[in-house]
Design an enzyme around this catalytic site. Structure first.
Site: not given
Ligand code: PEP
Length: 264
Positions: A14, A16, A106, A108, A179, A185, A224
């Site tokens: 992803n 973003k 997601h 976000e 998630e 992040g 992460s």
């Molecule tokens: C994501 O945006 O789906 C995500 C898991 O981000 P990160 O790996 O940076 O934590």
């Protein structure tokens, strides 16, 4: 292959709101070029996807030709196929542009753009009906985890998202991604035991609601994920791959995670 179940593994990057067009083109090309050797003999069991911004999807289409080689995802999709919905892009438009799927729900989008469980249900219903591949994200914020309400919270997200989904739409075209928001992040990863317990709860709910078709869906972990922690997470029985944010912005680290998912 080191994994024993029959479920497909997915590793999806992803991106973003990152990468200008020339950078996106380079990254898509690097992932496409490195994919086959990273997947190796696991070609039939491991699928690799990237999710650039809407503006860069067209650049990635030549690297994701029809077939299973590299899957192309949008990071969001509208809840209607066509009509007077200024600023939106519907599932059929994505398919028409050579895009295979979309990420829906997601955290976000939920957090910064106030998408509700009901919005996500409408997007999911429209996307599955149109024939789009979907990655549906669910996950709890830190305060819910600390109050030990995380399973109840995630199951409630699922029950709203699937409230109106006909059982015949629960197929390989649906992938789930757990998630935990506190791990996205932040550099903080759920432990394999924490992730595994939640994946098990999700799988149990999907099985009770949709039978074997629900139970057998691939459930990805996101939060992460890096080359250094991917193997430990994948050793957990219900984790079927990853949705990767930060580490997917660099082809080498993303392909390292793909290699781990492929058992190499
Ligand atoms: C994501 O945006 O789906 C995500 C898991 O981000 P990160 O790996 O940076 O934590």
């Amino acid at each position: 292959m080191t994994h024993t179940n029959e479920r497909l593994r997915w590793v999806i990057g992803n991106w973003k709101q990152n990468k200008l067009r020339f950078e996106a083109r380079e990254l898509a090309e690097a992932v496409a070029q490195g994919r086959a050797s990273a997947v190796g003999a696991a070609e039939d069991r491991v699928r690799v996807g990237i999710a650039p911004t809407f503006l860069c999807l067209d650049l990635a289409v030549p690297f994701a030709p029809p077939g299973d080689a590299l899957w192309l995802f949008a990071q969001n999709v509208g809840a209607q196929d066509f009509g007077a919905f200024t600023g939106e892009i519907g599932p059929t438009m994505l398919l028409d542009a050579g895009v295979n799927g979309a990420i829906i729900g997601h955290s976000e989008r939920r957090e910064h753009f106030w998408e509700t469980d009901e919005d996500i249900e409408r997007k999911l219903r429209c996307a599955l009906a149109a024939g789009l591949q979907v990655v549906l994200c669910i996950g709890e914020p830190l305060e819910i985890r600390e109050a030990e309400q995380h399973e109840t919270f995630v199951i409630s997200q699922l029950s709203t998202a699937f409230f109106n989904i006909p059982p015949e739409h629960i197929t390989e075209r649906l992938v789930l991604a757990y998630e935990p928001i506190w791990a996205i992040g932040t550099g903080k990863t759920a432990t394999p035991a924490e992730a595994s317990a939640m994946h098990h709860a999700i799988r149990t709910w999907m099985g009770e609601t949709f039978g074997a078709n629900g139970r057998d869906r691939s459930i990805l972990y996101g939060g992460s994920v890096k080359p250094a922690n991917a193997a430990a997470l994948l050793a957990a029985p219900d984790i079927d791959g990853f949705l990767v944010g930060g580490a997917s912005l660099d082809a080498a680290s993303f392909l390292d995670i793909v290699r781990t998912a492929a058992g190499g």
